[in-house]
Design a protein around this motif. Structure first.
Motif, PDB file in Angstrom:
ATOM      1  N   GLN A  62      15.257   1.773   5.470  1.00 54.97           N
ATOM      2  CA  GLN A  62      14.381   0.803   6.112  1.00 54.97           C
ATOM      3  C   GLN A  62      13.768  -0.098   5.059  1.00 54.97           C
ATOM      4  O   GLN A  62      13.776   0.217   3.870  1.00 54.97           O
ATOM      5  CB  GLN A  62      13.282   1.530   6.896  1.00 54.97           C
ATOM      6  CG  GLN A  62      12.362   2.374   6.004  1.00 54.97           C
ATOM      7  CD  GLN A  62      11.291   3.115   6.782  1.00 54.97           C
ATOM      8  OE1 GLN A  62      11.539   3.651   7.853  1.00 54.97           O
ATOM      9  NE2 GLN A  62      10.072   3.124   6.244  1.00 54.97           N
ATOM     10  N   LYS A  63      13.216  -1.222   5.501  1.00 52.86           N
ATOM     11  CA  LYS A  63      12.489  -2.079   4.562  1.00 52.86           C
ATOM     12  C   LYS A  63      11.193  -1.369   4.198  1.00 52.86           C
ATOM     13  O   LYS A  63      10.713  -0.517   4.948  1.00 52.86           O
ATOM     14  CB  LYS A  63      12.193  -3.438   5.191  1.00 52.86           C
ATOM     15  CG  LYS A  63      11.248  -3.388   6.376  1.00 52.86           C
ATOM     16  CD  LYS A  63      10.969  -4.794   6.895  1.00 52.86           C
ATOM     17  CE  LYS A  63       9.963  -4.754   8.060  1.00 52.86           C
ATOM     18  NZ  LYS A  63       9.664  -6.114   8.568  1.00 52.86           N
ATOM     19  N   ASN A  64      10.644  -1.711   3.049  1.00 54.37           N
ATOM     20  CA  ASN A  64       9.436  -1.035   2.586  1.00 54.37           C
ATOM     21  C   ASN A  64       8.299  -1.209   3.585  1.00 54.37           C
ATOM     22  O   ASN A  64       7.834  -2.312   3.847  1.00 54.37           O
ATOM     23  CB  ASN A  64       9.020  -1.592   1.223  1.00 54.37           C
ATOM     24  CG  ASN A  64       7.804  -0.887   0.665  1.00 54.37           C
ATOM     25  OD1 ASN A  64       6.808  -1.507   0.338  1.00 54.37           O
ATOM     26  ND2 ASN A  64       7.871   0.428   0.546  1.00 54.37           N
ATOM     27  N   SER A  65       7.852  -0.074   4.168  1.00 57.67           N
ATOM     28  CA  SER A  65       6.838  -0.105   5.219  1.00 57.67           C
ATOM     29  C   SER A  65       5.680   0.837   4.946  1.00 57.67           C
ATOM     30  O   SER A  65       4.745   0.909   5.733  1.00 57.67           O
ATOM     31  CB  SER A  65       7.480   0.253   6.567  1.00 57.67           C
ATOM     32  OG  SER A  65       8.552  -0.603   6.864  1.00 57.67           O
ATOM     33  N   GLY A  66       5.772   1.609   3.872  1.00 55.75           N
ATOM     34  CA  GLY A  66       4.698   2.544   3.557  1.00 55.75           C
ATOM     35  C   GLY A  66       5.034   3.970   3.948  1.00 55.75           C
ATOM     36  O   GLY A  66       5.892   4.227   4.786  1.00 55.75           O
ATOM     37  N   ILE A  69       4.693   5.248   7.875  1.00 49.71           N
ATOM     38  CA  ILE A  69       5.784   4.825   8.755  1.00 49.71           C
ATOM     39  C   ILE A  69       7.071   5.538   8.378  1.00 49.71           C
ATOM     40  O   ILE A  69       7.842   5.970   9.250  1.00 49.71           O
ATOM     41  CB  ILE A  69       5.961   3.296   8.685  1.00 49.71           C
ATOM     42  CG1 ILE A  69       4.730   2.617   9.288  1.00 49.71           C
ATOM     43  CG2 ILE A  69       7.229   2.857   9.405  1.00 49.71           C
ATOM     44  CD1 ILE A  69       4.747   1.100   9.206  1.00 49.71           C
ATOM     45  N   ALA A  70       7.311   5.706   7.065  1.00 50.74           N
ATOM     46  CA  ALA A  70       8.520   6.401   6.613  1.00 50.74           C
ATOM     47  C   ALA A  70       8.543   7.832   7.130  1.00 50.74           C
ATOM     48  O   ALA A  70       9.562   8.313   7.640  1.00 50.74           O
ATOM     49  CB  ALA A  70       8.591   6.381   5.088  1.00 50.74           C
ATOM     50  N   GLY A 161       1.046  11.406  15.489  1.00 49.85           N
ATOM     51  CA  GLY A 161       1.677  11.229  14.189  1.00 49.85           C
ATOM     52  C   GLY A 161       0.756  10.672  13.118  1.00 49.85           C
ATOM     53  O   GLY A 161      -0.465  10.645  13.271  1.00 49.85           O
ATOM     54  N   TYR A 162       1.349  10.206  12.030  1.00 49.57           N
ATOM     55  CA  TYR A 162       0.583   9.652  10.917  1.00 49.57           C
ATOM     56  C   TYR A 162       0.061   8.260  11.276  1.00 49.57           C
ATOM     57  O   TYR A 162       0.758   7.465  11.912  1.00 49.57           O
ATOM     58  CB  TYR A 162       1.452   9.553   9.659  1.00 49.57           C
ATOM     59  CG  TYR A 162       1.712  10.879   8.995  1.00 49.57           C
ATOM     60  CD1 TYR A 162       0.862  11.362   8.004  1.00 49.57           C
ATOM     61  CD2 TYR A 162       2.813  11.659   9.351  1.00 49.57           C
ATOM     62  CE1 TYR A 162       1.092  12.580   7.387  1.00 49.57           C
ATOM     63  CE2 TYR A 162       3.049  12.878   8.748  1.00 49.57           C
ATOM     64  CZ  TYR A 162       2.193  13.339   7.768  1.00 49.57           C
ATOM     65  OH  TYR A 162       2.417  14.552   7.171  1.00 49.57           O
TER      66      TYR A 162
END
Length: 282
Positions: A62-66, A69-70, A161-162
């Motif tokens: 995935q694109k960098n999302s933190g 989210i990962a 979730g987070y």
């Protein structure tokens, strides 16, 4: 085939992910899957991930999302009821999962299973850390479990979730545990050193150290009902933090470096005051 345990490894620009994947594959608990979430890493990291792809059951790019989210994206794909979050630069002892999962089965009130940890850097062992564990009230003013710990996917789903929206980089685990424990239960600490945490100057923890009070504020504001119900404890904790900061400042004042700096600057301060006194007042 669905597995009982899903190990989620979120990775961003970290070639140590190879060690994490290999260590995850060594977990003695048999019914497991390894899910790696590549959070927009550089080419060097992607090459490392490709070199251990035979040990990875699911790879999410995935694109960098933190980190939040990962992790959430990895858990969404998980087939296991037990989730073990695993940062790419740390590792568990092979028997951790085999010792952790039975704890959930022995006591339904257990929401989180953590353990003692060895903190290390390039020079070797720094110290041994023992998390406090416990119920919600034990997590209100500090994180009482390791950031990498085990919990049930059903509990993750139940609490949402987070957190993905609040700017709480580095405190995701703490806030998530508060969410998990709001409905009851507790965190169990295995009294063995089964986790190894790498301390690095460029780590997320090091980067957010100066912002920890701001992150703490975000957690309080997100859960006002909990902290209002524990108002006395909150005030006590805030004053302890102020006192600790004052003690740290006092230590700085007592250092030879500070005293030497004060001595060297004193003539300039004197000249500044003298100049102010000599300038005619209008």
């Amino acid at each position: 085939m669905d597995k009982a345990l899903s190990i989620i490894i979120a990775c961003y620009n970290d070639i140590d992910v190879r060690k994490a994947v290999e260590a995850a594959s060594f977990q003695t608990y048999v019914s497991k899957e390894i899910i790696v979430v590549d959070d927009g890493s550089n080419e060097a990291t992607k090459e490392v991930i490709a070199s251990v792809k035979d040990k990875i059951d699911i790879l999410i790019e995935q694109k960098n999302s933190g980190q939040s989210i990962a992790r959430n994206n990895g858990i969404k794909k998980a087939t296991g009821n037990y989730i073990l979050n695993w940062d790419s630069d740390d590792y568990f002892e092979p028997e951790f999962s085999e010792k952790a999962i039975p704890k959930f089965q022995e006591d339904e009130a257990i929401k989180i299973v953590t353990c003692k940890a060895r903190r290390f850097d390039k020079k070797g062992t720094i110290d041994i850390f023992t998390p406090r564990g416990g119920k919600l009230e034990d997590f209100l003013f500090r994180n009482s479990a390791l950031g990498s710990a085990m919990f049930k996917k059903t509990d993750w789903e139940a609490c949402g979730g987070y957190e993905e929206n609040l700017p709480i980089l580095g405190f995701e685990d703490w806030e998530f545990y508060i969410q998990l424990l709001k409905s009851g239960g507790y965190a169990y600490v295995i009294p063995e050193i089964l986790f190894h945490y790498q301390v690095r100057p460029d780590s997320t923890t090091a980067q957010i150290k100066s912002l920890k009070q701001e992150k703490y504020k975000h957690i309080i504001l997100k859960h006002p009902e909990i902290y209002k119900a524990n108002f006395v404890g909150l005030i006590d904790d805030l004053f302890k933090r102020i006192e600790q900061k004052d003690r740290e400042q006092l230590k700085i004042y007592k250092t030879k470096e500070w005293k030497a700096g004060k001595f060297l600057l004193s003539p300039f301060r004197f000249l500044k005051v003298l100049k102010q006194n000599l300038v005619p007042k209008k």
